[in-house]
Motif scaffolding. Structure first.
Motif: not given
Ligand code: SF4
Length: 110
Positions: A89-109
């Motif tokens: 959701q933070l990078f609309p129109g792009k795909s991120v790597n399933a094994k990627g990460w960024c500082v906005s990581h928020t654990p899934k509820k």
């Protein structure tokens, strides 16, 4: 047109209409899947990706905010599968790597 013919013609129309609706529902859902898979890959050098410290491989980040085990697959902003790439959701129109990460990581509820 006799009453029987009229009823028969209505039945045929309803059958065709129902078939067309079912086909439209199936067709409508296909492009969404295709788009999710076809999203261009987010680059680590993208300005927003850089600002958020995005990395393609969570295990390679030197960012102190990264906690062991955190990656896009267990982030609430990720909606892809467990491997490969998926939308964030933070990078609309792009795909991120399933094994990627960024500082906005928020654990899934849970
Ligand atoms: S917000 Fe979550 S899913 Fe998106 S890049 Fe960062 S860690 Fe990955």
């Amino acid at each position: 047109m006799s009453k029987e013919q009229d009823i028969e013609s209505r039945r045929r129309f309803l059958k065709v209409a129902a078939g067309t609706t079912a086909a439209a529902v199936v067709m409508g859902s296909l492009p969404r899947f295709a788009r999710a898979a076809d999203l261009p890959a987010l680059s680590e050098s993208d300005p927003t990706a850089k600002a958020l410290g995005y990395v393609e491989d969570a295990t390679k980040t030197a960012n102190a905010k990264h906690k062991a085990g955190d990656d896009c697959t267990n982030c609430q902003f990720y909606s892809g599968g467990p491997t490969g790439r998926g939308p964030c959701q933070l990078f609309p129109g792009k795909s991120v790597n399933a094994k990627g990460w960024c500082v906005s990581h928020t654990p899934k509820k849970a």
